[in-house]
Write a protein that holds these residues in place. Structure first.
Motif, PDB file in Angstrom:
ATOM      1  N   GLY A 257       0.799  -1.227   0.000  1.00  0.00           N
ATOM      2  CA  GLY A 257       0.000   0.000   0.000  1.00  0.00           C
ATOM      3  C   GLY A 257       0.825   1.266   0.000  1.00  0.00           C
ATOM      4  O   GLY A 257       0.460   2.256  -0.629  1.00  0.00           O
ATOM      5  N   ALA A 258       1.982   1.228   0.683  1.00  0.00           N
ATOM      6  CA  ALA A 258       2.834   2.422   0.756  1.00  0.00           C
ATOM      7  C   ALA A 258       3.286   2.840  -0.640  1.00  0.00           C
ATOM      8  O   ALA A 258       3.243   4.024  -1.000  1.00  0.00           O
ATOM      9  CB  ALA A 258       4.042   2.151   1.647  1.00  0.00           C
ATOM     10  N   ALA A 259       3.700   1.877  -1.455  1.00  0.00           N
ATOM     11  CA  ALA A 259       4.181   2.186  -2.803  1.00  0.00           C
ATOM     12  C   ALA A 259       3.076   2.796  -3.658  1.00  0.00           C
ATOM     13  O   ALA A 259       3.302   3.761  -4.400  1.00  0.00           O
ATOM     14  CB  ALA A 259       4.716   0.921  -3.466  1.00  0.00           C
ATOM     15  N   LEU A 260       1.861   2.241  -3.540  1.00  0.00           N
ATOM     16  CA  LEU A 260       0.752   2.748  -4.350  1.00  0.00           C
ATOM     17  C   LEU A 260       0.288   4.119  -3.876  1.00  0.00           C
ATOM     18  O   LEU A 260      -0.195   4.920  -4.668  1.00  0.00           O
ATOM     19  CB  LEU A 260      -0.423   1.761  -4.306  1.00  0.00           C
ATOM     20  N   SER A 261       0.420   4.376  -2.566  1.00  0.00           N
ATOM     21  CA  SER A 261      -0.089   5.635  -2.014  1.00  0.00           C
ATOM     22  C   SER A 261       0.902   6.788  -2.137  1.00  0.00           C
ATOM     23  O   SER A 261       0.515   7.931  -2.366  1.00  0.00           O
ATOM     24  CB  SER A 261      -0.440   5.465  -0.531  1.00  0.00           C
ATOM     25  N   MET A 262       2.193   6.514  -1.951  1.00  0.00           N
ATOM     26  CA  MET A 262       3.179   7.581  -1.811  1.00  0.00           C
ATOM     27  C   MET A 262       3.242   8.512  -3.013  1.00  0.00           C
ATOM     28  O   MET A 262       3.251   9.724  -2.874  1.00  0.00           O
ATOM     29  CB  MET A 262       4.566   6.997  -1.541  1.00  0.00           C
ATOM     30  N   ARG A 263       3.290   7.919  -4.197  1.00  0.00           N
ATOM     31  CA  ARG A 263       3.370   8.750  -5.397  1.00  0.00           C
ATOM     32  C   ARG A 263       2.096   9.588  -5.542  1.00  0.00           C
ATOM     33  O   ARG A 263       2.143  10.780  -5.835  1.00  0.00           O
ATOM     34  CB  ARG A 263       3.564   7.849  -6.626  1.00  0.00           C
ATOM     35  N   ALA A 264       0.946   8.950  -5.325  1.00  0.00           N
ATOM     36  CA  ALA A 264      -0.332   9.642  -5.514  1.00  0.00           C
ATOM     37  C   ALA A 264      -0.529  10.752  -4.477  1.00  0.00           C
ATOM     38  O   ALA A 264      -1.029  11.827  -4.797  1.00  0.00           O
ATOM     39  CB  ALA A 264      -1.479   8.641  -5.437  1.00  0.00           C
ATOM     40  N   VAL A 265      -0.118  10.515  -3.231  1.00  0.00           N
ATOM     41  CA  VAL A 265      -0.352  11.486  -2.160  1.00  0.00           C
ATOM     42  C   VAL A 265       0.664  12.633  -2.206  1.00  0.00           C
ATOM     43  O   VAL A 265       0.305  13.796  -2.049  1.00  0.00           O
ATOM     44  CB  VAL A 265      -0.317  10.788  -0.773  1.00  0.00           C
ATOM     45  N   THR A 266       1.954  12.294  -2.429  1.00  0.00           N
ATOM     46  CA  THR A 266       3.001  13.332  -2.373  1.00  0.00           C
ATOM     47  C   THR A 266       3.336  13.920  -3.739  1.00  0.00           C
ATOM     48  O   THR A 266       3.888  15.021  -3.817  1.00  0.00           O
ATOM     49  CB  THR A 266       4.304  12.760  -1.779  1.00  0.00           C
ATOM     50  N   GLY A 267       3.046  13.187  -4.799  1.00  0.00           N
ATOM     51  CA  GLY A 267       3.436  13.654  -6.136  1.00  0.00           C
ATOM     52  C   GLY A 267       4.919  13.463  -6.406  1.00  0.00           C
ATOM     53  O   GLY A 267       5.428  13.877  -7.445  1.00  0.00           O
ATOM     54  N   LYS A 268       5.642  12.822  -5.468  1.00  0.00           N
ATOM     55  CA  LYS A 268       7.085  12.609  -5.633  1.00  0.00           C
ATOM     56  C   LYS A 268       7.345  11.205  -6.162  1.00  0.00           C
ATOM     57  O   LYS A 268       6.730  10.245  -5.698  1.00  0.00           O
ATOM     58  CB  LYS A 268       7.840  12.789  -4.302  1.00  0.00           C
ATOM     59  N   PRO A 269       8.261  11.049  -7.115  1.00  0.00           N
ATOM     60  CA  PRO A 269       8.495   9.723  -7.699  1.00  0.00           C
ATOM     61  C   PRO A 269       9.235   8.781  -6.754  1.00  0.00           C
ATOM     62  O   PRO A 269      10.103   9.205  -5.992  1.00  0.00           O
ATOM     63  CB  PRO A 269       9.371  10.028  -8.921  1.00  0.00           C
ATOM     64  N   ILE A 270       8.857   7.499  -6.801  1.00  0.00           N
ATOM     65  CA  ILE A 270       9.644   6.470  -6.114  1.00  0.00           C
ATOM     66  C   ILE A 270      10.779   6.140  -7.082  1.00  0.00           C
ATOM     67  O   ILE A 270      10.535   5.738  -8.218  1.00  0.00           O
ATOM     68  CB  ILE A 270       8.787   5.227  -5.806  1.00  0.00           C
ATOM     69  N   LYS A 271      12.015   6.330  -6.653  1.00  0.00           N
ATOM     70  CA  LYS A 271      13.157   6.166  -7.567  1.00  0.00           C
ATOM     71  C   LYS A 271      13.802   4.794  -7.474  1.00  0.00           C
ATOM     72  O   LYS A 271      14.256   4.253  -8.470  1.00  0.00           O
ATOM     73  CB  LYS A 271      14.210   7.250  -7.282  1.00  0.00           C
ATOM     74  N   LEU A 272      13.841   4.248  -6.249  1.00  0.00           N
ATOM     75  CA  LEU A 272      14.535   2.969  -6.060  1.00  0.00           C
ATOM     76  C   LEU A 272      13.784   2.085  -5.071  1.00  0.00           C
ATOM     77  O   LEU A 272      13.090   2.581  -4.188  1.00  0.00           O
ATOM     78  CB  LEU A 272      15.956   3.214  -5.531  1.00  0.00           C
ATOM     79  N   LEU A 273      13.944   0.776  -5.244  1.00  0.00           N
ATOM     80  CA  LEU A 273      13.370  -0.219  -4.327  1.00  0.00           C
ATOM     81  C   LEU A 273      14.494  -1.029  -3.714  1.00  0.00           C
ATOM     82  O   LEU A 273      15.320  -1.602  -4.443  1.00  0.00           O
ATOM     83  CB  LEU A 273      12.459  -1.186  -5.088  1.00  0.00           C
ATOM     84  N   GLY A 274      14.549  -1.108  -2.380  1.00  0.00           N
ATOM     85  CA  GLY A 274      15.500  -1.995  -1.707  1.00  0.00           C
ATOM     86  C   GLY A 274      14.873  -3.373  -1.612  1.00  0.00           C
ATOM     87  O   GLY A 274      13.815  -3.534  -1.021  1.00  0.00           O
TER      88      GLY A 274
END
Length: 518
Positions: A257-274
């Motif tokens: 859920g965090a991955a799906l929400s973060m971009r939509a809520v903050t407008g900031k891109p997820i750049k990398l996944l650990g």
């Protein structure tokens, strides 16, 4: 991370695909199920509402009604909207600025900031060929600076020498000066974190940002914290202005859920996944490929990239030529097993293969254990060079000696030898098929029989299929495979296909002959 969401969405969309025509009621019922699945996956409620509304609007429109396969068209719409929610395009770390480029790492304590700093530094050094300097600004956590220095030695990246008694701002200034004098391309600043957000933490980060003027401000967020990670992102963005997000522990049992929400809520891109604890367990976040994984379509591009990173092409060509000539010995088999383990083992590779989600439960019950590889390599290592070159020499007494030396049983040695014989037969058949027509010829070409591995054009074509969708509107479905392609469940396996692949039961779909079920 996306397993639960993938299972739920896969089940809902499979029901739609079985129907010849879709009514508005069918779509409405499916969207209710999708909404429930997203909420269970810990996606923010506003994001769930807007996502299901957009899908419903498109799914009851003309594009589905006029489609030959309405169910598959809905799957494509869900895929497209997932991509849009995740950010449409991949957005890697931007280094387009005068050197040294400052990158500020922020986040809460325990989210993996220091480890992520070292992982990114290693990636920029090895892939980007950049000269990187790391500096720890964490003056509060015990041994935080020593931890970064230790990781720096491990990944062979320079770290700023520790000077006791300096404040975070003083260390930041010294790091920028040292990077300029040392001719560094990138300087990575690992800031302090707290257990919770507080004014002291924000003030310190804001002060460091004002002094260093970073080109990238990356928030490191733990994906296992779910909605709390979204709140953290909003708070940091409000005070210091984020440019991107690094999500850690994507290999954990978080619900995505965090991955799906973060971009939509903050407008900031997820750049990398650990994706793990190792220093190379870091992936670029590509919305198209992540959406494909969520919907169980695999990630062929990641599979090819992993192969390109871990497989020695020259060695592979030599092995392929030996296979073609029918001289595939136990040394070659050991090399194949070691390469498989390097690429993430059976479990890691299967997660990237299209269609494997359908047989996930059977894979789990098959106990895919990568220790099998180690045991089989141990058996081969316990043989003499002569025995490895000529397995026919292995009589009962030699097998007992090898079993004692490798800590295994004679039965396991027999299984390994049987697998080797069957693989040698298949490889020889593929070698004969190279340069001819038919399904085996295509597979032989991909495996390098007749010269090299897959060409850049083939990789590009694969990437386009992952992005645009394969036949029938199914995004990410592999196109152009013959209906009886060898190895697919339901038919077309060569008569001598190995049935003893490590860790798989005889009745596993696609192994040991067509039509067999677990």
């Amino acid at each position: 991370m996306f397993d639960t969401l993938s299972d739920r969405l896969g089940g809902i969309l499979d029901k739609l695909k079985r129907r010849g025509a879709l009514t508005e009621a069918d779509v409405g019922e499916a969207m209710r199920e999708v909404r429930r699945a997203l909420i269970e996956a810990d996606v923010a409620l506003d994001v769930v509402r807007s996502f299901t509304d957009r899908v419903r609007q498109r799914a009851v429109g003309v594009e589905v009604i006029k489609s030959v396969t309405p169910g598959q068209m809905v799957v494509k719409i869900v895929h497209d909207e997932l991509v849009a929610t995740l950010g449409s395009d991949a957005d890697p770390i931007d280094l387009n600025a005068p050197a040294p480029v400052p990158i500020l790492m922020v986040g809460l304590q325990g989210s993996g900031k220091t480890t992520s700093t070292a992982k990114i530094a290693k990636r920029l050094t090895e892939r980007g060929k950049r000269k990187v300097l790391m500096a720890s600004l964490d003056t509060r956590r015990p041994a935080a600076m020593e931890q970064l220095a230790t990781l720096g030695k491990q990944v062979e990246v320079a770290t700023l020498p520790i000077v006791a008694g300096q404040s975070a701002v003083q260390i930041a200034k010294r790091a920028i000066e040292a990077a300029k004098l040392g001719g560094y391309d990138v300087v990575m600043l690992d800031t302090a974190g707290r257990v919770t957000l507080d004014e002291g933490l924000m003030a310190e980060v804001a002060e460091v940002k004002a002094v260093t003027k970073p080109h990238e401000v990356l928030l490191v967020a733990d994906s296992l914290t779910g909605q709390d990670a979204v709140n953290t992102a909003k708070a940091f963005d409000g005070r210091v202005g984020l440019t991107g997000i690094v999500l850690t522990r994507a290999d954990g049992d978080g619900r995505g859920g965090a991955a799906l929400s973060m971009r939509a809520v903050t407008g900031k891109p997820i750049k990398l996944l650990g994706t793990g604890e190792k220093m190379d367990a870091l992936e670029d976040f590509d919305p198209h490929r992540v959406a494909g994984r969520i919907l169980g379509m695999g990630d062929v591009v990641a599979l090819v990239e992993r192969a390109a990173e871990n497989i020695d092409i020259e060695k592979a060509k030599i092995t392929a030529e030996r296979m073609r000539k029918g001289t595939f010995d136990l040394d070659d088999l050991r090399g194949q097993l070691e390469q498989m383990a390097k690429m993430g083992g059976l479990g890691g590779l299967m997660g990237l293969m299209p269609g494997v989600a359908k047989v996930k439960n059977q894979i789990a019950s098959a106990n895919l254990d990568d220790k099998v590889f180690k045991r089989q390599v141990a058996i081969i290592n316990s043989m003499t060079p002569k025995e490895r070159r000529a397995p026919k020499l292995l009589d009962a007494s030699r097998k007992r000696r090898i079993a004692a030396g490798s800590g295994t049983k004679v039965e396991e040695i027999n299984r390994l030898l049987k697998m080797h014989r069957q693989m040698a037969d298949v490889m020889k058949a593929m070698g004969g098929a190279a340069g001819k027509r038919g399904p085996l010829a295509g597979l032989a070409g991909m495996m390098g029989f007749g010269g090299g591995g897959p060409s850049p054009e083939m990789l590009q074509e694969m990437a386009e299929k992952m992005g645009k969708g394969g036949p029938g509107g199914m995004p990410g479905a592999p196109g152009g495979l013959p209906p009886n392609f060898p190895g697919l469940p339901g038919g077309g396996l060569p008569s001598k296909f190995p049935s003893g692949l490590p860790g798989l039961p005889k009745g596993f779909p696609g192994v040991g002959g067509p039509g067999k079920k677990k």
